[in-house]
Design a protein around this motif. Structure first.
Motif, PDB file in Angstrom:
ATOM      1  N   UNK B 206     -20.273  25.748 -10.536  1.00  0.00           N
ATOM      2  CA  UNK B 206     -21.237  24.688 -10.870  1.00  0.00           C
ATOM      3  C   UNK B 206     -21.629  24.793 -12.343  1.00  0.00           C
ATOM      4  N   UNK B 209     -18.338  24.015 -14.596  1.00  0.00           N
ATOM      5  CA  UNK B 209     -17.862  22.626 -14.470  1.00  0.00           C
ATOM      6  C   UNK B 209     -18.809  21.700 -15.236  1.00  0.00           C
ATOM      7  N   UNK B 210     -20.098  21.998 -15.166  1.00  0.00           N
ATOM      8  CA  UNK B 210     -21.100  21.122 -15.772  1.00  0.00           C
ATOM      9  C   UNK B 210     -21.425  21.462 -17.227  1.00  0.00           C
ATOM     10  N   UNK B 257     -17.808  18.119  -7.318  1.00  0.00           N
ATOM     11  CA  UNK B 257     -18.886  19.019  -6.914  1.00  0.00           C
ATOM     12  C   UNK B 257     -19.826  18.366  -5.917  1.00  0.00           C
TER      13      UNK B 257
END
Lengths: 315, 278
Positions: B206, B209-210, B257
């Motif tokens: 998380x 990816x962000x 996600x």
């Protein structure tokens, strides 16, 4: 184990506790131990502790990427920084952001957690919805927010107009831009705080409420004031400090939506550091900004560990 | 509470408040999907309507994929996040085992440094790491995106806490069987630590990816862009003209996600909370 701060405190305690006696054939095992920790220790030095020392050292130099020479200039970067109007604007904006987003996201997170926990139906449904913004890529959602705040075609102004209220060019107006970013910041952080509070609420023993009831605390407010709130103390401290540290790091929404504008009204510390360090390559000067940022973040952490130590007495 | 108030009144109030809040939380997602489904003429109309008169989601998605190499950027996202996670485990697990179960001089110091490292925000080390990668000629590469995150002190801390709960007898039995310390890490401790590894994995994926800050700093090349950079570039080049495709692109970027989260929300929330110190 929902509260990271507690785990860390517990870990420190257990690290100090006496060890069992060493077992036989220790030397080969010791050799293995070093082999096992060497990659991690090396990378820690190269990517964490070294760079941390490096950023402090750089802040005393006039190093610029691409320049042939650099020299130690003592506190000159800090003198320049403190004389720079933009730095003070960035610091004030960052503090404003923190002062708005932290209470907003903490209180909303607490209220939502209490509401979810006060009934039994649809708990996981609500939990999922409120947590959704934590998962969604902030940059993608920032772009969505930008369109929602669009002066002509955005949802927000559309709703305001249909209610007969005046519309704003939220992100283009220097009197509203920072607050619009705060709203996005709160929206994104609420779900995370809610989950931490939910974990805290679940861990409160039921008997305490029964005892309070026997003592005459029958109203919801009395039970909250006498049991819930004191028992949530440590979690609240943790949530406030974590929200504070995260708010200090605000960058994504600023960089993609406003670039610190209009007329520096949304300039924040990390954005100034980014511009100086990675657009103008004034590494020494940007390092000085980073050190100021670090001081604030470490001060917040210190406050947390102080309060956490105090919290031990009533848990 | 049920004595002093009629239950339905309280329950209704609870749902009204929670649904009102949920509407605010969901508004950007709904508006994103709505706009992504509208043709240009409906996007640029000041009349508010949620359901498009003409459903144009496929056109907008096609345009988003045509204007920006979204598939490539999604693959980059997968390559980077998976590499980071695998390397983090390869580095952190042995160290965590040693810190939890072995005795060696400097262990307390190392553990203290791990705890200290958790306090350092990633932005604080950005400038020296950038200069280091520049010196090594590694800027604008997958290595630049991955290398700085191969060490996760939080991962070490979390695994160590978990390994502390694994009985020493299990480790001793493995030693009796002649398994080396290195073998114990992967064949005994890793299987025992799967819940902790999963929790850490969710957090790591998380977060990376962000992540926008670091890829923005080290990348120049279009073909290396990660998903958040892709959205930002799409917006910079197309803003004001094609909100439909932009919203479609945003949908594509968040969907891996978000879909995973909707399917396994309990695990995600526990994982993030457990590791949420960052």
């Amino acid at each position: 184990m929902s509260d990271g701060s507690m785990t860390i405190d517990a870990a420190i305690v257990s690290a100090d506790a006496p060890r069992r006696a060493p077992q036989a054939h220790g030397s080969r095992r010791t050799y293995s131990a070093y082999a096992l920790v060497t990659p991690a220790a090396t990378l820690m030095l190269a990517m964490l502790l070294g760079p941390l020392a490096g950023v402090i050292a750089l802040s005393f130099t006039d190093y610029q990427l691409g320049a042939p020479h650099f020299s130690w200039i003592g506190l000159a970067n800090y003198h320049d920084l403190f004389a720079d109007r933009v730095f003070w604007i960035a610091l004030r904006n960052t503090l404003t952001y923190v002062v708005i987003v932290v209470p907003g996201a903490v209180i909303a997170g607490l209220v939502i957690a209490l509401l979810i926990q006060s009934g039994t139906s649809l708990r996981s449904f609500y939990r999922t919805i409120y947590f959704l913004p934590v998962m969604a890529t902030l940059i993608a959602m920032a772009v969505v927010w930008e369109f929602m705040l669009h002066p002509q075609f955005g949802l927000v102004n559309g709703l305001l107009r249909s209610a007969g209220l005046p519309a704003f060019a939220w992100l283009q107006d220097r009197s509203t831009a920072l607050y619009a970013l705060c709203a996005i910041g709160i929206w994104q952080a609420v779900g995370f705080n809610m989950v931490l509070f939910l974990a805290g609420l679940v861990s409160i023993p039921k008997q305490l409420y029964e005892a309070a009831e026997i003592d005459g605390a029958s109203s919801g407010w009395a039970r909250f004031r006498l049991v819930t709130w004191p028992m949530l103390g440590p979690v609240t401290t943790f949530v406030v400090v974590i929200s504070g540290i995260r708010s200090f790091q605000v960058f994504d929404t600023v960089h993609v939506l406003t670039k610190g504008g209009p007329s520096k009204s949304t300039e924040v510390l990390i954005h100034t550091m980014y511009t100086e360090g990675f657009e103008f390559f004034r590494s020494g000067y940007a390092a000085a900004i980073t050190v100021v940022f670090l001081v604030f973040v470490l001060a917040l952490t210190l406050v947390k560990s102080r309060l956490a130590d105090r919290g031990v007495h009533y848990t | 509470m049920s004595h002093s108030h009629p239950i339905p009144y309280r329950a209704i109030l609870r749902h009204v408040l929670l649904i009102a809040g949920a509407a605010i939380m969901l508004a950007p997602f709904i508006w994103m999907i709505s706009t992504a489904s509208k043709p240009q003429t409906e996007v640029f109309s000041s009349e508010l309507h949620l359901i498009p008169h003409h459903f144009a989601l496929w056109e907008n998605l096609r345009e988003a994929f045509a204007k920006s190499n979204l598939l490539r950027f999604l693959i980059n996202g997968v390559i980077v996040t998976v590499s980071i996670f695998v390397l983090q485990i390869m580095v952190a697990l042995p160290a965590a085992y040693a810190l939890a179960k072995l005795r060696f001089v400097g262990r307390e110091t190392l553990f203290a440094l791990v705890l200290f490292g958790i306090l350092i925000p990633p932005q604080a080390t950005a400038i020296p790491i950038f200069l280091l990668l520049h010196k090594l000629g590694l800027l604008d590469s997958y290595a630049a995106l991955v290398l700085p995150f191969t060490i996760s002190v939080f991962g070490i801390f979390l695994m160590r806490q978990f390994f502390k709960t694994v009985p020493d007898d299990l480790v001793d039995a493995a030693r009796m069987d002649g398994i080396s310390e290195f073998g114990i890490v992967w064949r005994v401790m890793l299987p025992a630590a799967i819940p902790a590894v999963t929790a850490f994995g969710i957090f790591s994926v998380v977060a990376h990816w962000n992540d926008y800050f670091w890829p923005l700093i080290v990348l120049n090349s279009e073909q290396l862009r990660t998903p958040p950079l892709a959205v930002a570039h799409f917006r910079n080049n197309e803003a004001g003209t094609s909100y439909g495709p932009l919203m479609a692109a945003a949908m594509v970027i968040i969907s891996p996600l978000v879909i995973a989260f909707l399917f396994a929300q309990r695990r995600f929330i526990e994982g993030i909370t457990l590791t949420g110190i960052k």
